[in-house]
Design a protein around this motif. Structure first.
Motif, PDB file in Angstrom:
ATOM      1  N   LYS A  56       9.895   5.732  -9.973  1.00  0.00           N
ATOM      2  CA  LYS A  56       8.998   6.296 -10.988  1.00  0.00           C
ATOM      3  C   LYS A  56       7.588   6.524 -10.458  1.00  0.00           C
ATOM      4  N   THR A  57       7.193   5.734  -9.453  1.00  0.00           N
ATOM      5  CA  THR A  57       5.821   5.819  -8.952  1.00  0.00           C
ATOM      6  C   THR A  57       5.815   5.814  -7.424  1.00  0.00           C
ATOM      7  N   LYS A  58       4.702   6.205  -6.890  1.00  0.00           N
ATOM      8  CA  LYS A  58       4.513   6.161  -5.439  1.00  0.00           C
ATOM      9  C   LYS A  58       4.534   4.707  -4.948  1.00  0.00           C
ATOM     10  N   ASP A  59       3.996   3.793  -5.749  1.00  0.00           N
ATOM     11  CA  ASP A  59       4.031   2.384  -5.347  1.00  0.00           C
ATOM     12  C   ASP A  59       5.464   1.864  -5.222  1.00  0.00           C
ATOM     13  N   GLN A  60       6.355   2.353  -6.059  1.00  0.00           N
ATOM     14  CA  GLN A  60       7.764   1.967  -5.916  1.00  0.00           C
ATOM     15  C   GLN A  60       8.334   2.512  -4.616  1.00  0.00           C
ATOM     16  N   LEU A  61       7.870   3.673  -4.190  1.00  0.00           N
ATOM     17  CA  LEU A  61       8.287   4.217  -2.888  1.00  0.00           C
ATOM     18  C   LEU A  61       7.703   3.384  -1.745  1.00  0.00           C
ATOM     19  N   VAL A  62       6.487   2.902  -1.916  1.00  0.00           N
ATOM     20  CA  VAL A  62       5.905   2.011  -0.902  1.00  0.00           C
ATOM     21  C   VAL A  62       6.759   0.753  -0.797  1.00  0.00           C
ATOM     22  N   GLN A  63       7.134   0.199  -1.928  1.00  0.00           N
ATOM     23  CA  GLN A  63       7.980  -0.994  -1.927  1.00  0.00           C
ATOM     24  C   GLN A  63       9.326  -0.695  -1.265  1.00  0.00           C
ATOM     25  N   ALA A  64       9.885   0.473  -1.523  1.00  0.00           N
ATOM     26  CA  ALA A  64      11.149   0.859  -0.881  1.00  0.00           C
ATOM     27  C   ALA A  64      10.964   1.014   0.625  1.00  0.00           C
ATOM     28  N   ALA A  65       9.818   1.540   1.039  1.00  0.00           N
ATOM     29  CA  ALA A  65       9.530   1.672   2.471  1.00  0.00           C
ATOM     30  C   ALA A  65       9.446   0.294   3.126  1.00  0.00           C
TER      31      ALA A  65
END
Length: 194
Positions: A56-65
């Motif tokens: 949902k957010t870019k921060d969730q993508l950071v966490q996935a990274a």
């Protein structure tokens, strides 16, 4: 920590995993702040609208990274564990770092550059990445301990710090030979500790 085949890993994975791997790669190349969700979707070869189904957010993508970094570290450690002797495992780790010197020259260490960027934020993601790096540090420490070293923790910190430092210098000076030379020195150092 590096991985020389991010594209191969992305191609064979499901969309969520492809997005996580792509996020790790694009954040490394462009930085978190400059990267858009569209950049990640493009790198993962996933339609932009599908990204929001998983993240949902870019921060969730950071966490996935960060999760992708953890998987990479786990894969590296698993491969190194196939070697018989702890000194050889440590030397192979150094050789793996050196093999990625062109990547480090262009963008720095993937985990180290992300850690530096996340440290400037106050959202706790820096601590998640620190756990990934702490896992590698612990594995390195265990190798030195297996060599019979009572100072295994200090040696582990010195080895990881040397890699992070030379990654920064190689990137700053755009000089891959600096990393190759430091790698050779580190291998000699590891041999001298027996």
């Amino acid at each position: 920590m590096t991985n020389s085949e991010p594209r191969a890993r992305i191609a064979g994975a499901g969309k969520r995993e492809r997005l996580a791997e792509a996020a790790a790669t694009v954040f490394h190349q462009q930085g978190v702040e400059k990267t858009t969700i569209a950049d990640i979707a493009r790198a993962a070869e996933v339609p932009l609208g599908n990204v929001y189904y998983y993240f949902k957010t870019k921060d969730q993508l950071v966490q996935a990274a960060i999760g992708a970094h953890a998987r990479t570290a786990g894969e590296i450690i698993a491969a190194l564990e196939q070697l018989d002797e702890p000194g050889e495992r440590l030397r192979a780790l150094v050789r793996g770092w050196v093999a990625q010197r062109e990547l480090a020259v262009r963008f720095g260490c993937p985990s180290g550059t992300l850690a530096t960027e996340l440290d400037k934020r106050a959202d706790g993601l820096d601590r998640e990445l620190a756990e990934v790096m702490r896992g590698l540090l612990g594995w390195i420490e265990a190798q030195f301990a297996a060599l019979g070293r009572a100072d295994a923790r200090e040696l582990a910190v010195a080895l990881l710090a040397s890699y992070q430092g030379i990654s920064l210098l190689a990137n700053t000076f755009r000089d891959p030979e600096m990393m190759a030379n430091e790698g050779a020195r580190l291998e000699r150092w590891i041999d001298s500790l027996r």
